[in-house]
Design a protein around this motif. Structure first.
Motif, short mmCIF file in Angstrom:
data_model
loop_
_atom_site.label_atom_id
_atom_site.label_comp_id
_atom_site.label_asym_id
_atom_site.label_seq_id
_atom_site.Cartn_x
_atom_site.Cartn_y
_atom_site.Cartn_z
N SER A 1 0.63 -1.00 0.11
CA SER A 1 -0.14 -0.05 0.06
C SER A 1 0.69 1.28 -0.30
O SER A 1 2.03 1.34 -0.04
N ASN B 1 -10.54 0.97 -1.60
CA ASN B 1 -12.01 1.24 -1.33
C ASN B 1 -12.33 0.65 -2.73
O ASN B 1 -11.67 -0.17 -3.73
N ASP C 1 -13.08 1.24 -5.76
CA ASP C 1 -12.40 1.25 -7.01
C ASP C 1 -10.99 0.62 -7.17
O ASP C 1 -10.06 1.04 -8.48
N ASN C 2 -10.82 0.35 -6.09
CA ASN C 2 -9.24 -1.01 -6.41
C ASN C 2 -8.08 -0.27 -5.53
O ASN C 2 -6.99 -0.30 -6.26
N GLU C 3 -8.95 1.58 -5.03
CA GLU C 3 -7.65 2.03 -5.20
C GLU C 3 -6.70 2.01 -3.83
O GLU C 3 -7.42 2.04 -2.70
N HIS C 4 -5.82 2.54 -3.56
CA HIS C 4 -4.83 1.78 -2.18
C HIS C 4 -5.00 3.48 -1.29
O HIS C 4 -3.91 4.27 -2.12
N LYS D 1 -2.73 8.23 -2.00
CA LYS D 1 -3.96 7.64 -2.39
C LYS D 1 -3.15 7.02 -3.95
O LYS D 1 -2.67 7.73 -4.63
N ASN D 2 -2.81 5.90 -3.95
CA ASN D 2 -2.38 5.15 -5.00
C ASN D 2 -1.11 5.41 -5.06
O ASN D 2 -0.37 6.46 -6.41
#
Length: 197
Positions: free
Chosen positions: A78, A95, A97-100, A123-124
């Motif tokens: 992450s 989340n 939307d597969n965002e870390h 984020k990401n």
């Protein structure tokens, strides 16, 4: 011969002193009320700022936690990897939307620190963004994740939840300091998320 003293009209010295004293008492009373109103207004602004930030942070974190899942495989995969000095002061999420996402307590420059005074979001693996406003500080922020193991891969029926605890402090100069506690426990309603790598 006319008496000049009888025709002169004006204030006597005693009348002038009494008028000046009444004026001084009136002005000092008005100034006292004005200064008290300013102090109350300043304190109200500090309370409002701390309350708004506490409400915003709690609502934002609650929304992100409820709409995602705890990243039990982080911080290695992450955005929290490599920047977190105190794991209890950070929270890794994935989340819908597969965002870390990584929420953490850090200093003014965004570096992780248990003595930090700002809540940051990455984020990401993009740049860190400060969540709280600049006129407040976040103190003693801790994320308690339960269960501590991954219930998705162990077949457990335990519902993941996160307890958020901390304080939001707002200050107006050196006179007014207000601290508002943040405490919330958020459950994650999703049970059927597949296990990570």
């Amino acid at each position: 011969m006319l008496d000049l003293k009888q025709n002169q009209k004006g204030f006597t010295l005693i009348e002038a002193i009494v008028a000046t004293a009444l004026f001084a008492v009136t002005v000092s009373s008005i100034m006292g009320v004005y200064l008290s109103t300013l102090k109350i207004n300043r304190r109200t602004d500090v309370i409002r700022s701390a309350s708004e930030n506490a409400r915003y942070i709690t609502g934002f974190l609650t929304k992100e936690i409820r709409n995602g899942q705890i990243d039990y495989y982080g911080p290695w995969n992450s955005p929290c990897s490599g920047i977190i000095s105190a794991p209890a002061n950070s929270l890794s999420l994935v989340n819908t939307d597969n965002e870390h996402l990584c929420f953490y307590l850090g200093d003014a420059s965004g570096l992780s620190s248990s003595n930090g005074t700002n809540l940051w979001l990455i984020k990401n693996n993009l740049l860190a963004v400060k969540v709280n406003s600049s006129n407040v500080t976040i103190n003693n922020l801790v994320f308690y994740v339960s269960p501590t193991y991954n219930p998705y891969s162990t077949g457990s029926n335990a519902q993941p939840r996160v307890t958020i605890m901390g304080n939001v402090t707002a200050t107006s100069g050196s006179q007014d300091t207000i601290t508002i506690p943040i405490q919330a426990t958020v459950s994650i309603p999703i049970y059927d998320i597949s296990a990570g790598p």
